[in-house]
Design a protein around this motif. Sequence first.
Motif, PDB file in Angstrom:
ATOM      1  N   TYR A 117       0.731  -1.192   0.085  1.00  0.00           N
ATOM      2  CA  TYR A 117      -0.242  -0.083  -0.038  1.00  0.00           C
ATOM      3  C   TYR A 117       0.842   1.144  -0.133  1.00  0.00           C
ATOM      4  CZ  TYR A 117      -3.581  -3.405   1.516  1.00  0.00           C
ATOM      5  OH  TYR A 117      -4.241  -4.505   1.602  1.00  0.00           O
ATOM      6  N   GLU A 132       0.816   5.722  -1.527  1.00  0.00           N
ATOM      7  CA  GLU A 132      -0.052   6.869  -2.269  1.00  0.00           C
ATOM      8  C   GLU A 132       0.830   7.374  -3.408  1.00  0.00           C
ATOM      9  OE1 GLU A 132      -1.298  11.012  -0.815  1.00  0.00           O
ATOM     10  OE2 GLU A 132      -2.369   9.679   0.349  1.00  0.00           O
ATOM     11  N   ARG A 133      -0.145   7.678  -4.458  1.00  0.00           N
ATOM     12  CA  ARG A 133       0.418   8.319  -5.539  1.00  0.00           C
ATOM     13  C   ARG A 133      -0.342   9.358  -6.328  1.00  0.00           C
ATOM     14  NH1 ARG A 133       1.957   4.185 -10.357  1.00  0.00           N
ATOM     15  NH2 ARG A 133       3.667   3.908  -8.976  1.00  0.00           N
ATOM     16  N   ARG A 134       0.297  10.674  -6.152  1.00  0.00           N
ATOM     17  CA  ARG A 134      -0.573  11.586  -6.640  1.00  0.00           C
ATOM     18  C   ARG A 134      -1.927  11.737  -6.005  1.00  0.00           C
ATOM     19  NH1 ARG A 134       1.053   9.322 -11.596  1.00  0.00           N
ATOM     20  NH2 ARG A 134       2.868  10.580 -12.419  1.00  0.00           N
ATOM     21  N   GLY A 135      -1.764  11.645  -4.665  1.00  0.00           N
ATOM     22  CA  GLY A 135      -2.854  11.688  -3.751  1.00  0.00           C
ATOM     23  C   GLY A 135      -3.825  10.665  -3.768  1.00  0.00           C
ATOM     24  N   ARG A 136      -3.551   9.511  -4.388  1.00  0.00           N
ATOM     25  CA  ARG A 136      -4.592   8.519  -4.536  1.00  0.00           C
ATOM     26  C   ARG A 136      -3.849   7.314  -3.870  1.00  0.00           C
ATOM     27  NH1 ARG A 136      -8.168   7.962 -10.039  1.00  0.00           N
ATOM     28  NH2 ARG A 136      -9.069   6.795  -8.374  1.00  0.00           N
ATOM     29  N   GLY A 137      -4.490   6.506  -3.126  1.00  0.00           N
ATOM     30  CA  GLY A 137      -4.108   5.270  -2.520  1.00  0.00           C
ATOM     31  C   GLY A 137      -3.850   4.099  -3.452  1.00  0.00           C
ATOM     32  N   GLN A 138      -2.681   3.363  -3.459  1.00  0.00           N
ATOM     33  CA  GLN A 138      -2.495   2.192  -4.537  1.00  0.00           C
ATOM     34  C   GLN A 138      -2.312   1.019  -3.829  1.00  0.00           C
ATOM     35  OE1 GLN A 138      -2.279   3.113  -7.835  1.00  0.00           O
ATOM     36  NE2 GLN A 138      -2.664   5.134  -7.024  1.00  0.00           N
TER      37      GLN A 138
END
Length: 251
Positions: free
Chosen positions: A239, A241-247
């Motif tokens: 887990y 975060e990339r560009r404000g979105r959880g991955q």
Amino acid sequence: MDQTADIPAEPPVSAKPEKARTKPVARPRNAATLIIVDRKGRSSPKVLMGRRHAGLAFMPGKFVFPGGRIEPSDRHMPVAGALSARAEAALSAQVVRPPHHLGRALALAALRETYEETGLILGTRDYGPPDDVPDGPWAAFRDEGVLPDLEAMHLVARAITPPGRPLRFDTRFFSIDRTHVAAEATGIVTPDSELVELVWVSIAQARKLDLPRITDIVLGDLETQISGGFAPHLPIPFYYERRGRGQRELL
């Protein structure tokens, strides 16, 4: 940040625009945590959780699994057994130039931090006390005649603290059965310690506690591992975060 300060109303043609000042992003520190699972004689397994001191800067008052970052001594502690090939591969995946014995150091950090925060010494007495122990907390393992047993540990998940936080960790979540508790020191958990309370709770009960969001997510991953007998083919999620979105990726 005020980007208008000290900018002339009509700058000269030759003037270059100021570069926006950006706050440096804290680099995540390698860390590990340990989920101790009690499955003996229980239809609903229990896990050990600790409540963090309310005065701490990082996750104050939250219930968490014991853990922390790697210390230099973790690279030199003798062990019994080794992590599975599956765990070693997952621990090195998505890591740029992973240092030598990264997985071993992470697993040992989880065991040492668990001792420091809970007083529980996990490992085996089958081989006698370790001969050469680093200074510091590892001396307790020598005194109790316990060697850390990495073969008993399972990798459950990995998570990186999102950018923008003052403290960030690249945390690996390990699991181990309660039967591997070989000794216990008293007086570790007090009103003034890092963990002020320890509780053994079912996963359903744990989810009702005041948890960090990632802890709640990893509890779901733990359920998958327990139901599947910690088989090598089970997914190990990562887990971040990339560009404000959880991955969520699989290692």
